[in-house]
Write an enzyme that holds these catalytic residues in place. Structure first.
Site, PDB file in Angstrom:
ATOM      1  N   LYS A 188       0.833  -1.201   0.000  1.00 44.70           N
ATOM      2  CA  LYS A 188       0.000   0.000   0.000  1.00 44.70           C
ATOM      3  C   LYS A 188       0.879   1.268   0.000  1.00 44.70           C
ATOM      4  O   LYS A 188       2.097   1.173   0.036  1.00 44.70           O
ATOM      5  CB  LYS A 188      -0.966  -0.044   1.193  1.00 44.70           C
ATOM      6  CG  LYS A 188      -1.983  -1.213   1.110  1.00 44.70           C
ATOM      7  CD  LYS A 188      -2.892  -1.092  -0.057  1.00 44.70           C
ATOM      8  CE  LYS A 188      -3.990  -2.091  -0.284  1.00 44.70           C
ATOM      9  NZ  LYS A 188      -4.250  -3.284   0.416  1.00 44.70           N
TER      10      LYS A 188
HETATM   11  C1  LIG Z   1      -5.501  -4.189   0.780  1.00 42.79           C
HETATM   12  C2  LIG Z   1      -6.982  -4.009   0.773  1.00 42.79           C
HETATM   13  C3  LIG Z   1      -7.793  -4.356   1.866  1.00 42.79           C
HETATM   14  C4  LIG Z   1      -7.271  -5.118   3.033  1.00 42.79           C
HETATM   15  O1  LIG Z   1      -6.224  -4.509   3.694  1.00 42.79           O
HETATM   16  P1  LIG Z   1      -5.438  -5.353   4.798  1.00 42.79           P
HETATM   17  O2  LIG Z   1      -4.715  -4.290   5.556  1.00 42.79           O
HETATM   18  O3  LIG Z   1      -4.531  -6.289   4.062  1.00 42.79           O
HETATM   19  O4  LIG Z   1      -6.445  -6.063   5.612  1.00 42.79           O
HETATM   20  C5  LIG Z   1      -9.119  -4.035   1.842  1.00 42.79           C
HETATM   21  N1  LIG Z   1      -9.679  -3.442   0.771  1.00 42.79           N
HETATM   22  C6  LIG Z   1      -8.954  -3.128  -0.311  1.00 42.79           C
HETATM   23  C7  LIG Z   1      -9.636  -2.460  -1.462  1.00 42.79           C
HETATM   24  C8  LIG Z   1      -7.592  -3.423  -0.365  1.00 42.79           C
HETATM   25  O5  LIG Z   1      -6.875  -3.147  -1.454  1.00 42.79           O
END
Ligand SMILES: *Cc1c(COP(=O)(O)O)cnc(C)c1O
Length: 388
Positions: A188
């Site tokens: 991210k």
């Molecule tokens: C990465 C992601 C999540 C989940 O995030 P985590 O921190 O891995 O639980 C949820 N929604 C979207 C759209 C994502 O890209």
């Protein structure tokens, strides 16, 4: 000689992050404690409202979404509307609570949830709307919040891609929704390895989420060792979860957050470079943010234009042959067996998401990329499309 493989994503971890983690390890306090608290305070300040916003650090965005919906009282018999064009975490949390998911199609111009489709999917059981800011471009929040207000629905934003993203001149996380959840997963825009942040202005929601974050105990471990009440005393008020963020992870987050605007500017420059390098190819480039909006550029997804002459799967093979990692965001939920079978879904019900899925490729986009890396990806795309 073959060039080195260019991965799809890589984190950028600096010496300040490493030193803070080492400091945490030497401090003797490795789980939730002073650094998690500081990360929460810094996060609320980053969003520009250290007073009015409650920021609750959790060990994933999935956990944060679950806590937000739980605190809003979503449960069996309820429905939550979200986009089919997302990662399964967005929707699975609704099922954790025994409620049902109503998947709707996207606006093909933005790849974000289509507000008209949301309105059409509302039933007497609908309790909440769960928009995703796809790729880092804000969903149409003015319209979605208007729909929610008119129908008495809650809004929880999945902002896993949207740090930092402006929507109508305001940062995502400070809009008029009930809660917003960010992700710090490895790929991210900022990362703590695994982690997330739940943000809300609703004091009651915040209190419930804090309690449920740690076993339904009415205080967290840090309070227990610093408050004047007996250090061993706590009360369990609900069967809660184990969703707290460690201080080791928060140590990373404190420094990643300080770099978030710089990271965004560098991602934006790389995206602009892609736009220029790919102009004129039979590709639909990602939508640009409108006036007052900005793009976090978590994802740079191109779509094959009609008549491009190559299949998406073949294009991805050609990029891999050129040593370039890429991905697809997303295989829509309506195509996955669990969602398809549970709700008897068909691709024909989601024509825009389906068409986007069949034609899209996410190109590498991360701060450690160089302009030469962008040129290399563009050249590989040009070659694949010319040979088509
Ligand atoms: C990465 C992601 C999540 C989940 O995030 P985590 O921190 O891995 O639980 C949820 N929604 C979207 C759209 C994502 O890209």
């Amino acid at each position: 000689m073959a060039q080195e493989f260019l991965p799809y994503a890589l984190p950028e971890i600096g010496e300040a992050e490493i030193a803070e983690v080492v400091d945490t390890l030497r401090s003797g306090w490795v789980t939730t404690g002073p650094k998690a608290r500081r990360f929460e305070q810094d996060f609320a300040a980053f969003l520009g409202d250290a007073e009015g916003l409650h920021a609750i650090a959790v060990n994933s965005a999935t956990a944060g979404l679950h806590l937000a919906l739980e605190a809003l009282g979503i449960g069996p018999g309820d429905e939550v509307i979200t986009t089919t064009h997302t990662f399964t975490a967005t929707a699975e949390v609704v099922r954790y609570l025994g409620a049902d998911v109503r998947l709707v199609d996207i606006d093909p111009a933005t790849l974000n949830i289509d507000p008209a489709a949301v309105e059409a999917a509302i039933t007497p059981r609908t309790k909440a709307i769960l928009p995703v800011h796809y790729g880092g471009l804000a969903a149409d929040m003015p319209r979605l919040l208007g729909i929610a207000r008119r129908h008495g629905l809650k809004v929880v934003e999945d902002a896993a891609h949207a740090l930092p993203t402006l929507c109508g001149g305001r940062l995502v996380g400070t809009l008029a929704s009930d809660a917003t959840v960010f992700s710090f997963y490895a790929n991210k825009t900022i990362t703590t390895g695994e982690g997330g942040m739940l943000v809300t202005r609703d004091a009651q929601l915040a209190q419930r989420a804090r309690t449920m974050r740690l076993h339904g105990m009415n205080r967290d471990a840090f309070d227990r060792f610093t408050a004047k009440v007996p250090s061993w005393y706590y009360e369990v008020v609900a069967p809660g979860f184990k969703y707290n963020l460690t201080d080791i992870a928060a140590a990373l987050g404190i420094h990643q957050l300080r770099r978030a605007h710089d990271f965004q500017r560098r991602r934006e420059a790389l995206a602009a470079h892609y736009d220029a390098a790919l102009a004129g190819l039979p590709l639909i480039l990602p939508p640009r943010p409108g006036a007052g909006d900005s793009h976090a550029w978590h994802i740079y997804a191109v779509r094959l234009a009609p008549g491009a002459g190559i299949e998406r799967d073949r294009l991805i093979e050609r990029l891999f042959e050129a040593g370039i990692g890429c991905s697809v965001h997303y295989i829509p939920l309506h195509l996955h067996p669990y969602w398809r079978e549970r709700y008897a879904l068909a691709a024909a019900d989601f024509p825009h998401s389906q068409r986007a899925y069949e034609t899209m490729v996410s190109l590498p986009l991360y701060t450690r990329m160089t302009p030469a890396d962008v040129e290399r990806v563009a050249a590989a795309l040009r070659a694949a499309l010319a040979a088509a």
